[in-house]
Motif scaffolding. Structure first.
Motif, mmCIF file in Angstrom:
data_model
loop_
_atom_site.group_PDB
_atom_site.id
_atom_site.type_symbol
_atom_site.label_atom_id
_atom_site.label_comp_id
_atom_site.label_asym_id
_atom_site.label_seq_id
_atom_site.Cartn_x
_atom_site.Cartn_y
_atom_site.Cartn_z
ATOM 1 N N LEU A 122 0.846 -1.189 0.000
ATOM 2 C CA LEU A 122 0.000 0.000 0.000
ATOM 3 C C LEU A 122 0.883 1.242 0.000
ATOM 4 C CD1 LEU A 122 -2.654 -0.942 2.745
ATOM 5 C CD2 LEU A 122 -3.092 -0.747 0.282
ATOM 6 N N VAL A 123 0.301 2.349 -0.415
ATOM 7 C CA VAL A 123 1.021 3.614 -0.244
ATOM 8 C C VAL A 123 1.110 3.893 1.264
ATOM 9 C CG1 VAL A 123 0.292 4.543 -2.454
ATOM 10 C CG2 VAL A 123 -1.117 4.963 -0.431
ATOM 11 N N VAL A 156 -5.407 -6.422 -1.738
ATOM 12 C CA VAL A 156 -4.664 -5.176 -1.559
ATOM 13 C C VAL A 156 -4.339 -4.595 -2.944
ATOM 14 C CG1 VAL A 156 -2.895 -4.077 -0.121
ATOM 15 C CG2 VAL A 156 -3.645 -6.369 0.453
ATOM 16 N N LEU A 157 -3.083 -4.391 -3.255
ATOM 17 C CA LEU A 157 -2.679 -3.791 -4.529
ATOM 18 C C LEU A 157 -2.787 -4.806 -5.664
ATOM 19 C CD1 LEU A 157 -1.246 -1.531 -6.227
ATOM 20 C CD2 LEU A 157 0.909 -2.590 -5.534
ATOM 21 N N ARG A 158 -3.498 -4.442 -6.718
ATOM 22 C CA ARG A 158 -3.613 -5.301 -7.892
ATOM 23 C C ARG A 158 -2.885 -4.660 -9.067
ATOM 24 N NH1 ARG A 158 -10.102 -6.302 -7.385
ATOM 25 N NH2 ARG A 158 -10.042 -7.608 -5.507
ATOM 26 N N THR A 159 -2.182 -5.478 -9.815
ATOM 27 C CA THR A 159 -1.551 -4.995 -11.035
ATOM 28 C C THR A 159 -2.582 -5.012 -12.167
ATOM 29 O OG1 THR A 159 -0.833 -7.181 -11.813
ATOM 30 C CG2 THR A 159 0.609 -6.041 -10.244
ATOM 31 N N GLU A 160 -2.248 -4.385 -13.271
ATOM 32 C CA GLU A 160 -3.148 -4.412 -14.434
ATOM 33 C C GLU A 160 -3.352 -5.844 -14.921
ATOM 34 O OE1 GLU A 160 -1.276 -1.695 -17.128
ATOM 35 O OE2 GLU A 160 -2.347 0.052 -16.299
ATOM 36 N N TYR A 181 -4.011 1.436 -7.483
ATOM 37 C CA TYR A 181 -3.272 2.616 -7.039
ATOM 38 C C TYR A 181 -2.603 2.455 -5.664
ATOM 39 C CZ TYR A 181 -5.904 4.690 -10.862
ATOM 40 O OH TYR A 181 -6.435 4.968 -12.103
ATOM 41 N N GLY A 182 -2.778 1.300 -5.026
ATOM 42 C CA GLY A 182 -2.140 1.077 -3.729
ATOM 43 C C GLY A 182 -2.796 1.827 -2.593
ATOM 44 N N THR A 183 -4.026 2.253 -2.791
ATOM 45 C CA THR A 183 -4.742 3.030 -1.784
ATOM 46 C C THR A 183 -5.914 2.262 -1.179
ATOM 47 O OG1 THR A 183 -6.173 3.890 -3.530
ATOM 48 C CG2 THR A 183 -4.248 5.220 -2.918
ATOM 49 N N THR A 184 -6.162 1.077 -1.703
ATOM 50 C CA THR A 184 -7.433 0.390 -1.456
ATOM 51 C C THR A 184 -7.199 -1.036 -0.966
ATOM 52 O OG1 THR A 184 -8.431 1.724 -3.208
ATOM 53 C CG2 THR A 184 -9.608 -0.259 -2.546
ATOM 54 N N GLY A 237 -18.454 -10.345 0.480
ATOM 55 C CA GLY A 237 -18.294 -10.575 1.918
ATOM 56 C C GLY A 237 -17.199 -9.731 2.540
ATOM 57 N N CYS A 238 -17.118 -8.457 2.125
ATOM 58 C CA CYS A 238 -16.035 -7.618 2.637
ATOM 59 C C CYS A 238 -16.450 -6.153 2.705
ATOM 60 C CB CYS A 238 -14.787 -7.756 1.756
ATOM 61 S SG CYS A 238 -14.983 -7.007 0.102
ATOM 62 N N PHE A 239 -15.661 -5.384 3.437
ATOM 63 C CA PHE A 239 -15.715 -3.931 3.392
ATOM 64 C C PHE A 239 -14.609 -3.474 2.431
ATOM 65 C CE2 PHE A 239 -17.472 -4.757 7.661
ATOM 66 C CZ PHE A 239 -18.661 -4.056 7.583
ATOM 67 N N HIS A 240 -14.994 -2.786 1.385
ATOM 68 C CA HIS A 240 -14.053 -2.283 0.367
ATOM 69 C C HIS A 240 -13.775 -0.829 0.700
ATOM 70 C CE1 HIS A 240 -12.405 -1.638 -3.692
ATOM 71 N NE2 HIS A 240 -13.168 -0.574 -3.766
ATOM 72 N N LEU A 241 -12.527 -0.503 0.996
ATOM 73 C CA LEU A 241 -12.247 0.864 1.468
ATOM 74 C C LEU A 241 -11.010 1.442 0.810
ATOM 75 C CD1 LEU A 241 -9.812 0.931 3.915
ATOM 76 C CD2 LEU A 241 -11.523 -0.527 4.960
ATOM 77 N N THR A 242 -11.035 2.772 0.700
ATOM 78 C CA THR A 242 -9.936 3.544 0.094
ATOM 79 C C THR A 242 -9.562 4.685 1.017
ATOM 80 O OG1 THR A 242 -10.645 3.003 -2.165
ATOM 81 C CG2 THR A 242 -9.265 4.958 -1.889
ATOM 82 N N VAL A 243 -8.265 4.922 1.179
ATOM 83 C CA VAL A 243 -7.804 5.981 2.051
ATOM 84 C C VAL A 243 -8.169 7.341 1.479
ATOM 85 C CG1 VAL A 243 -5.511 6.228 0.995
ATOM 86 C CG2 VAL A 243 -5.803 6.747 3.426
ATOM 87 N N ARG A 244 -8.395 8.323 2.356
ATOM 88 C CA ARG A 244 -8.684 9.701 1.939
ATOM 89 C C ARG A 244 -7.530 10.604 2.365
ATOM 90 N NH1 ARG A 244 -14.684 11.230 3.883
ATOM 91 N NH2 ARG A 244 -14.045 13.179 2.874
#
Length: 244
Positions: A122-123, A156-160, A181-184, A237-244
């Motif tokens: 992650l970032v 976590v981080l996924r590549t293309e 983007y390494g934020t999610t 079955g998850c919480f999908h979250l991105t940093v702000r």
């Protein structure tokens, strides 16, 4: 005895019973003990000692998961582009980004699944958020009198290349995924890892639903503090979250 008199006596007796039960409930709610922890579904869920005068907090959950965590992919994508790295092409490209990314594969506060469609990076901003959430989850469990558990990170981080491969069998996977983007990250809400001493006694069992309620309270607080966007995913079955 007349029917009318019998009816009146019945109503009086019923009223007295209601008053007695109400007084008993009030007395129970006002009584706190440091010797007996709260019970959930007839399972005693704690062995954590309380300090003198301390009372457990109740597990309340959130009113509605979808309403409390409504942030769409479009909303999260804006934050991902703002705080993230440029999309990673493949695993080799990810290896070249170590100066931009933080490894999150090991922590005393959370667990990471064996990853097949993503890699544990992650970032820094998102890595700090994840660590803070792990600590906050531990704190929440403690003050509610529940044994410590780690929540589980499932993506976590996924590549293309990861996204292209995932879209072949997962209709929910987005081509322009926030995970690029390494934020999610995704946090599973129906599995947890118990924290226990391997040489000590077995810990009391806690239902996954109870842990999900505690997790949702903590995530709601993080979202309300403006630290992240969160989407409640039913099928995944998850919480999908991105940093702000």
């Amino acid at each position: 005895m007349k029917k009318e008199d019998l009816k009146n006596r019945y109503i009086e007796a019923f009223g007295c019973l209601v008053i007695v039960l109400a007084l008993g409930r009030c007395a129970y709610d006002g009584f706190h003990t440091t010797e007996r922890p709260p019970l959930f579904n007839d399972i005693q869920v704690t062995s954590i000692p309380l300090s003198e005068g301390q009372a457990f907090h109740r597990v309340r959950s959130v009113p509605n998961f979808k309403e409390c965590f409504p942030d769409t992919n479009a909303t999260q994508l804006m934050a991902a582009r703002q705080w993230g790295v440029s999309p990673v092409k493949n695993r080799a490209d990810a290896e070249m980004r170590k100066n931009e990314l933080v490894y999150i594969g090991a922590s005393p506060y959370y667990s990471v699944d064996p990853l097949r469609q993503s890699i544990p990076y992650l970032v820094p901003r998102a890595a700090i958020l994840l660590e803070d959430m792990g600590r906050a989850f531990f704190d929440s469990l403690y003050v509610k009198g529940l044994p410590l558990h780690k929540f589980v990170v499932t993506s976590v981080l996924r590549t293309e290349e990861d996204v292209a491969r995932l879209r072949r069998f997962n209709g929910n996977a987005k081509e322009n995924s926030c995970h690029l983007y390494g934020t999610t990250l995704d946090i599973c809400y129906n599995r947890y890892e118990t924290v226990e001493d391997p040489d000590g006694p077995p810990r009391c069992q806690v239902r996954n639903d109870t842990l999900k309620w505690v997790l949702s309270e903590m995530l709601r607080d993080m979202r309300e503090q403006g630290r992240c966007y969160i989407k409640y995913e039913v099928k995944q079955g998850c919480f999908h979250l991105t940093v702000r």
